[in-house]
Scaffold this motif. Structure first.
Motif, PDB file in Angstrom:
ATOM      1  N   ALA A  82     -41.156  -7.376   7.544  1.00 37.63           N
ATOM      2  CA  ALA A  82     -41.197  -6.857   6.177  1.00 37.63           C
ATOM      3  C   ALA A  82     -40.805  -5.388   6.203  1.00 37.63           C
ATOM      4  O   ALA A  82     -41.090  -4.669   7.162  1.00 37.63           O
ATOM      5  CB  ALA A  82     -42.591  -7.016   5.571  1.00 37.63           C
ATOM      6  N   VAL A  83     -40.140  -4.967   5.138  1.00 33.04           N
ATOM      7  CA  VAL A  83     -39.790  -3.568   4.935  1.00 33.04           C
ATOM      8  C   VAL A  83     -40.654  -3.062   3.789  1.00 33.04           C
ATOM      9  O   VAL A  83     -40.660  -3.660   2.705  1.00 33.04           O
ATOM     10  CB  VAL A  83     -38.295  -3.406   4.569  1.00 33.04           C
ATOM     11  CG1 VAL A  83     -37.965  -1.934   4.342  1.00 33.04           C
ATOM     12  CG2 VAL A  83     -37.400  -4.030   5.626  1.00 33.04           C
ATOM     13  N   ASN A  84     -41.404  -2.006   4.026  1.00 34.04           N
ATOM     14  CA  ASN A  84     -42.259  -1.386   3.015  1.00 34.04           C
ATOM     15  C   ASN A  84     -41.670  -0.020   2.693  1.00 34.04           C
ATOM     16  O   ASN A  84     -41.660   0.874   3.555  1.00 34.04           O
ATOM     17  CB  ASN A  84     -43.681  -1.226   3.559  1.00 34.04           C
ATOM     18  CG  ASN A  84     -44.294  -2.558   3.948  1.00 34.04           C
ATOM     19  OD1 ASN A  84     -44.881  -3.221   3.127  1.00 34.04           O
ATOM     20  ND2 ASN A  84     -44.142  -2.942   5.217  1.00 34.04           N
ATOM     21  N   VAL A  85     -41.130   0.161   1.492  1.00 32.72           N
ATOM     22  CA  VAL A  85     -40.524   1.420   1.078  1.00 32.72           C
ATOM     23  C   VAL A  85     -41.646   2.324   0.572  1.00 32.72           C
ATOM     24  O   VAL A  85     -42.288   2.013  -0.437  1.00 32.72           O
ATOM     25  CB  VAL A  85     -39.459   1.196  -0.014  1.00 32.72           C
ATOM     26  CG1 VAL A  85     -38.839   2.533  -0.436  1.00 32.72           C
ATOM     27  CG2 VAL A  85     -38.391   0.211   0.465  1.00 32.72           C
ATOM     28  N   LEU A  86     -41.879   3.431   1.270  1.00 35.74           N
ATOM     29  CA  LEU A  86     -43.038   4.266   0.976  1.00 35.74           C
ATOM     30  C   LEU A  86     -42.836   5.151  -0.250  1.00 35.74           C
ATOM     31  O   LEU A  86     -41.746   5.659  -0.506  1.00 35.74           O
ATOM     32  CB  LEU A  86     -43.397   5.129   2.178  1.00 35.74           C
ATOM     33  CG  LEU A  86     -43.775   4.384   3.460  1.00 35.74           C
ATOM     34  CD1 LEU A  86     -44.252   5.366   4.524  1.00 35.74           C
ATOM     35  CD2 LEU A  86     -44.819   3.308   3.202  1.00 35.74           C
ATOM     36  N   SER A  87     -43.931   5.342  -0.972  1.00 36.47           N
ATOM     37  CA  SER A  87     -43.947   6.222  -2.144  1.00 36.47           C
ATOM     38  C   SER A  87     -44.351   7.625  -1.711  1.00 36.47           C
ATOM     39  O   SER A  87     -44.857   7.840  -0.604  1.00 36.47           O
ATOM     40  CB  SER A  87     -44.907   5.688  -3.204  1.00 36.47           C
ATOM     41  OG  SER A  87     -46.237   5.802  -2.755  1.00 36.47           O
ATOM     42  N   SER A  88     -44.156   8.582  -2.615  1.00 39.55           N
ATOM     43  CA  SER A  88     -44.423   9.987  -2.296  1.00 39.55           C
ATOM     44  C   SER A  88     -45.871  10.245  -1.881  1.00 39.55           C
ATOM     45  O   SER A  88     -46.137  11.180  -1.145  1.00 39.55           O
ATOM     46  CB  SER A  88     -44.061  10.880  -3.484  1.00 39.55           C
ATOM     47  OG  SER A  88     -44.846  10.545  -4.605  1.00 39.55           O
ATOM     48  N   GLY A  89     -46.796   9.408  -2.297  1.00 41.09           N
ATOM     49  CA  GLY A  89     -48.198   9.599  -1.946  1.00 41.09           C
ATOM     50  C   GLY A  89     -48.604   8.946  -0.641  1.00 41.09           C
ATOM     51  O   GLY A  89     -49.785   8.914  -0.308  1.00 41.09           O
ATOM     52  N   GLN A  90     -47.648   8.448   0.137  1.00 39.71           N
ATOM     53  CA  GLN A  90     -47.986   7.717   1.361  1.00 39.71           C
ATOM     54  C   GLN A  90     -47.584   8.448   2.643  1.00 39.71           C
ATOM     55  O   GLN A  90     -47.283   7.829   3.658  1.00 39.71           O
ATOM     56  CB  GLN A  90     -47.344   6.326   1.324  1.00 39.71           C
ATOM     57  CG  GLN A  90     -47.937   5.437   0.250  1.00 39.71           C
ATOM     58  CD  GLN A  90     -47.327   4.059   0.259  1.00 39.71           C
ATOM     59  OE1 GLN A  90     -46.125   3.902   0.102  1.00 39.71           O
ATOM     60  NE2 GLN A  90     -48.167   3.056   0.459  1.00 39.71           N
ATOM     61  N   LYS A  91     -47.658   9.766   2.602  1.00 42.51           N
ATOM     62  CA  LYS A  91     -47.338  10.557   3.785  1.00 42.51           C
ATOM     63  C   LYS A  91     -48.239  10.183   4.961  1.00 42.51           C
ATOM     64  O   LYS A  91     -47.783  10.098   6.106  1.00 42.51           O
ATOM     65  CB  LYS A  91     -47.474  12.047   3.447  1.00 42.51           C
ATOM     66  CG  LYS A  91     -46.898  12.985   4.454  1.00 42.51           C
ATOM     67  CD  LYS A  91     -46.970  14.421   3.920  1.00 42.51           C
ATOM     68  CE  LYS A  91     -46.287  15.396   4.821  1.00 42.51           C
ATOM     69  NZ  LYS A  91     -46.324  16.767   4.267  1.00 42.51           N
TER      70      LYS A  91
END
Length: 166
Positions: free
Chosen positions: A70-79
């Motif tokens: 799976a590919v999980n595209v991270l959001s700005s809050g997931q540093k």
């Protein structure tokens, strides 16, 4: 002309990318994952994506064995998620909300902008990396937040890309 790898890396750092976490469910049921910024779409018909994994990566070995990821595209809050999967910690999934993907059961990271569930299509030599091509079996856009970006050798939570003096 000899290429200095550090200077080349610095030059390539001018290209901003999104940040993803590649995950898979191992044959023994153990989840595996790694932070990857070398990810892109390849084709819409058939639906193909690719990511590049450093040779010797444990997650790459698990993806090869499982035959899906799976590919999980991270959001700005997931540093913190980015850094957690970039490290060598054995339990990268500790205190992380995930759900099993419907296509193959691979862990989907909650709060991601988007997820793509893929089966392994092919592998190609990419120098010190392996190019992993996956066929998308299922995908979801989960959020409209801003993306987490990698630029200038750093992770950026806001799309304000102002170069800092070195």
């Amino acid at each position: 002309m000899a290429i200095d790898p550090r200077e080349l890396r610095r030059c390539l750092g001018h290209f901003a990318t999104g940040v993803t976490v590649i995950t898979c469910q191992g044959a023994d049921g153990t989840p595996h994952g790694a932070t990857v910024n070398a990810f892109t779409a390849v084709s819409l018909d058939p639906p193909l994506v690719l990511f590049c994994a450093k040779d010797g990566s444990h997650t790459l070995d698990e993806v090869k064995e499982a035959g899906h990821f799976a590919v999980n595209v991270l959001s700005s809050g997931q540093k913190d998620v980015c850094y957690g999967f970039a490290g060598k910690d054995e339990d990268k999934f500790k205190n992380l909300a995930v759900t099993p993907g419907e296509a193959h059961g691979d862990p989907l990271v909650s709060g991601s902008l988007a997820t793509l569930e893929c089966r392994l299509e092919s592998l190609a030599d990419g120098g010190d990396h392996t190019i992993v091509i996956g066929r998308v079996d299922r995908f979801q856009q989960q959020s409209t937040d801003q993306p987490l970006l990698f630029w200038d050798g750093k992770v950026h939570e806001k799309p304000s890309l102002e170069r800092k003096s070195s």
